[in-house]
Design an enzyme around this catalytic site. Sequence first.
Site, PDB file in Angstrom:
ATOM      1  N   ASP A  95      42.081  62.190   9.612  1.00  0.00           N
ATOM      2  CA  ASP A  95      41.365  61.643   8.962  1.00  0.00           C
ATOM      3  C   ASP A  95      39.998  62.298   8.328  1.00  0.00           C
ATOM      4  O   ASP A  95      39.111  62.304   9.306  1.00  0.00           O
ATOM      5  CB  ASP A  95      40.638  59.703   9.261  1.00  0.00           C
ATOM      6  CG  ASP A  95      41.419  59.061   8.213  1.00  0.00           C
ATOM      7  OD1 ASP A  95      41.026  57.772   8.726  1.00  0.00           O
ATOM      8  OD2 ASP A  95      40.125  59.068   7.610  1.00  0.00           O
ATOM      9  N   ASP A 190      40.831  59.467   2.802  1.00  0.00           N
ATOM     10  CA  ASP A 190      40.319  58.490   2.454  1.00  0.00           C
ATOM     11  C   ASP A 190      40.291  57.885   1.231  1.00  0.00           C
ATOM     12  O   ASP A 190      39.073  58.621   0.874  1.00  0.00           O
ATOM     13  CB  ASP A 190      39.444  58.634   3.814  1.00  0.00           C
ATOM     14  CG  ASP A 190      38.952  56.476   3.937  1.00  0.00           C
ATOM     15  OD1 ASP A 190      37.754  56.273   3.402  1.00  0.00           O
ATOM     16  OD2 ASP A 190      39.258  55.657   4.101  1.00  0.00           O
ATOM     17  N   GLU A 242      44.869  58.143   0.780  1.00  0.00           N
ATOM     18  CA  GLU A 242      44.975  56.490   0.707  1.00  0.00           C
ATOM     19  C   GLU A 242      44.577  55.784  -0.919  1.00  0.00           C
ATOM     20  O   GLU A 242      42.992  56.780  -1.335  1.00  0.00           O
ATOM     21  CB  GLU A 242      44.020  55.867   1.730  1.00  0.00           C
ATOM     22  CG  GLU A 242      43.888  54.615   1.601  1.00  0.00           C
ATOM     23  CD  GLU A 242      42.655  54.164   2.304  1.00  0.00           C
ATOM     24  OE1 GLU A 242      42.918  53.326   2.663  1.00  0.00           O
ATOM     25  OE2 GLU A 242      41.496  54.392   2.128  1.00  0.00           O
ATOM     26  N   HIS A 316      44.873  50.216  10.447  1.00  0.00           N
ATOM     27  CA  HIS A 316      43.281  49.575  11.230  1.00  0.00           C
ATOM     28  C   HIS A 316      42.355  48.355  10.104  1.00  0.00           C
ATOM     29  O   HIS A 316      42.081  48.180  10.447  1.00  0.00           O
ATOM     30  CB  HIS A 316      42.958  51.105  11.194  1.00  0.00           C
ATOM     31  CG  HIS A 316      41.951  51.337   9.771  1.00  0.00           C
ATOM     32  ND1 HIS A 316      43.100  52.153   9.531  1.00  0.00           N
ATOM     33  CD2 HIS A 316      41.109  51.783   9.667  1.00  0.00           C
ATOM     34  CE1 HIS A 316      42.593  53.198   8.273  1.00  0.00           C
ATOM     35  NE2 HIS A 316      41.020  52.531   8.477  1.00  0.00           N
ATOM     36  N   ASP A 317      42.967  48.134   8.889  1.00  0.00           N
ATOM     37  CA  ASP A 317      42.582  47.783   6.920  1.00  0.00           C
ATOM     38  C   ASP A 317      43.138  46.254   7.203  1.00  0.00           C
ATOM     39  O   ASP A 317      43.011  45.544   6.226  1.00  0.00           O
ATOM     40  CB  ASP A 317      42.573  48.113   6.401  1.00  0.00           C
ATOM     41  CG  ASP A 317      41.148  49.504   6.440  1.00  0.00           C
ATOM     42  OD1 ASP A 317      41.390  49.973   5.688  1.00  0.00           O
ATOM     43  OD2 ASP A 317      40.291  49.384   7.307  1.00  0.00           O
TER      44      ASP A 317
HETATM   45  O1  TEU Z   1      40.067  51.837   3.816  1.00  0.00           O
HETATM   46  C1  TEU Z   1      39.948  51.619   2.016  1.00  0.00           C
HETATM   47  C2  TEU Z   1      39.731  50.564   1.327  1.00  0.00           C
HETATM   48  O2  TEU Z   1      39.968  50.115   0.168  1.00  0.00           O
HETATM   49  C3  TEU Z   1      39.687  49.098   2.140  1.00  0.00           C
HETATM   50  O3  TEU Z   1      38.566  48.686   2.280  1.00  0.00           O
HETATM   51  C4  TEU Z   1      40.737  48.178   1.898  1.00  0.00           C
HETATM   52  O4  TEU Z   1      41.496  48.333   1.194  1.00  0.00           O
HETATM   53  C5  TEU Z   1      40.086  47.148   2.891  1.00  0.00           C
HETATM   54  O5  TEU Z   1      39.551  47.414   3.472  1.00  0.00           O
HETATM   55  C6  TEU Z   1      41.137  46.064   3.071  1.00  0.00           C
HETATM   56  O6  TEU Z   1      40.721  45.290   3.029  1.00  0.00           O
HETATM   57  C7  TEU Z   1      39.106  52.991   3.634  1.00  0.00           C
HETATM   58  C8  TEU Z   1      39.379  53.842   5.185  1.00  0.00           C
HETATM   59  O7  TEU Z   1      40.794  52.813   5.507  1.00  0.00           O
HETATM   60  C9  TEU Z   1      38.861  51.952   6.014  1.00  0.00           C
HETATM   61  O8  TEU Z   1      39.043  51.292   7.548  1.00  0.00           O
HETATM   62  C10 TEU Z   1      37.208  52.512   5.196  1.00  0.00           C
HETATM   63  O9  TEU Z   1      36.452  51.233   6.050  1.00  0.00           O
HETATM   64  C11 TEU Z   1      37.018  52.311   3.778  1.00  0.00           C
HETATM   65  O10 TEU Z   1      38.065  53.323   3.063  1.00  0.00           O
HETATM   66  C12 TEU Z   1      35.742  53.217   3.662  1.00  0.00           C
HETATM   67  O11 TEU Z   1      35.766  54.289   3.916  1.00  0.00           O
END
Ligand code: TEU
Length: 540
Positions: A95, A190, A242, A316-317
């Site tokens: 990542d 990311d 992403e 994970h989000d």
């Molecule tokens: O997530 C990007 C992102 O847009 C997230 O904010 C997501 O949409 C949101 O959490 C959903 O509610 C990436 C990573 O996957 C995330 O874990 C990180 O917190 C974020 O970038 C910042 O690096």
Amino acid sequence: MSFKEKVIYQIYPKSFLDTNQDGVGDLAGIKQKLPYLKRLGIDMIWLSPIYVSPQRDNGYDVADYTAINPLFGTMDDFDELITAAKELGMEIMLDMVFNHVSTEHEWFQKALAGEQKYQDYFILRNEPTDWVSKFGGNAWAPFGDSGKYYLHLFDVTQADLNWRNPAVREELFKVLRFWLAKGVKGFRFDVINLIGKDEILADCAENDGKPAYTDRPINHEFIQMMNKATYGADPEVVTVGEMSFTTVENCILYTRPDREELDMTFNFHHLKVDYEDGKKWTQMPFDFAKLKELFHTWGTQMSAEQGWNALFWNNHDQPRALNRFVDVDNYRVAGAKMLASAIHLNRGTPYIYMGEEIGMLDPDFESMEQYVDVESLNAYQALLAEGKTEQEAFEIVKTKSRDNSRIPIQWDSGEFSGFSKVTPWLSLGKSAKEINVAKELQEGSIFSYYQKLIRLRKEYPIIAQGSYEAFLAEDPQIYGYIRRLEEQSLLVLNNFYPQETTIELPEEFLTGEILINNYPNEKLIEKLTLKPYQTVAIYR
Ligand code: TEU
Ligand code: CA
């Protein structure tokens, strides 16, 4: 094997397996479970960040891009993991968090200390714009006592990098070369569609300012530079971007092979169909018509324009898709298989998020004390500030929190679910005794269903190479599509509801062969009744 035949498994290292009894998952734990992943049949393992980090955003706040966080182990542990995975025919995807760095990173510390070279690594302005951070609050913070402000689209400890500075780009390309030299064969980038900020930054009241910094034209140039300078040289390397708040048009440009940017992209529109008025921190049943429309739009347009989707329900989000889309009290197993078929037979590269292959659910926490995610804690305060009661705010956070998918993996029904011998960093899920890997391998059928889907993608070229067209686009319960390759066709039907529904089976499929089905002994007849959450794939 091209990325179109691969299936990728995402691991959140902190919650996979703890081998040194500190309650936190580690690299040695991932190495220990490689045989389990080999048994599942996946080809590549995406690891969420494992680098030195103050863990304010669980590693997405990187303080050193080429050093392993002692929390997870050592560089030797990483080298052993990549070697052991290779011996079992699996590769590692890392990542890369290149839109921002932790304010603990030496670049930011040197900038704060006044070194101009490093101040130009960041986005500093005398006047902030009106943009809002994605974790809530102002997106700008005072830069030391300089009177200037620095941009942080995420947490205040995640400072955005200035990609317009060639020195910054070279630093990050060096990071990619470092890991490529170690045999890494994949990168997940990311929020890579946010790196290209305009020269002049302007206020933008619409959507918290997102249009002002998302998918800017220069973003494509930066990714083309990165491709040419690093992974573009090795056709075996798989790359996925992403994309936050993106468009299908931009994702075609990011992934169309002749553009030499990325192999595929994640978009999140299909996971916002239970956002009331587009707002995450709300509760509403998912809008199935919207969900289907999104799958058909992205499926047909990417198919027509040679773009490529990264397909997923969980990461994970996100809260577990099973809890969002299925009546899990009555149909967890059938629903899990239906969701799996819907994307694994689809046009794109499917991703499995750890625990999905055993039908893991949200943890059903009792109180806010159990939540640790910065985004969720900020949201809880914001909901109270807008007048919600504690109970109302808690219920909303419980539904949408990212912690829902970050709980320890449930390996068995032991005291700490076989994840650790001590209390884990995040509470276990309530269903751990009923839903766990040991039980699933012994008497379950979800794991073996995923094994079969992964095998089918390698055995039937139509799945990896076929075109995509919508089927029964207006049906109120069924998400259906047809894949075609030369004279072959594959019809995939997915009932998203706990009620039966009957459809007209097109004549061409009456004599077809059922490739996979989550209910036994299906007969192909003209009037086909699909049972609750039934999925069936017919090939001819
Ligand atoms: O997530 C990007 C992102 O847009 C997230 O904010 C997501 O949409 C949101 O959490 C959903 O509610 C990436 C990573 O996957 C995330 O874990 C990180 O917190 C974020 O970038 C910042 O690096
Ligand atoms: Ca550990």
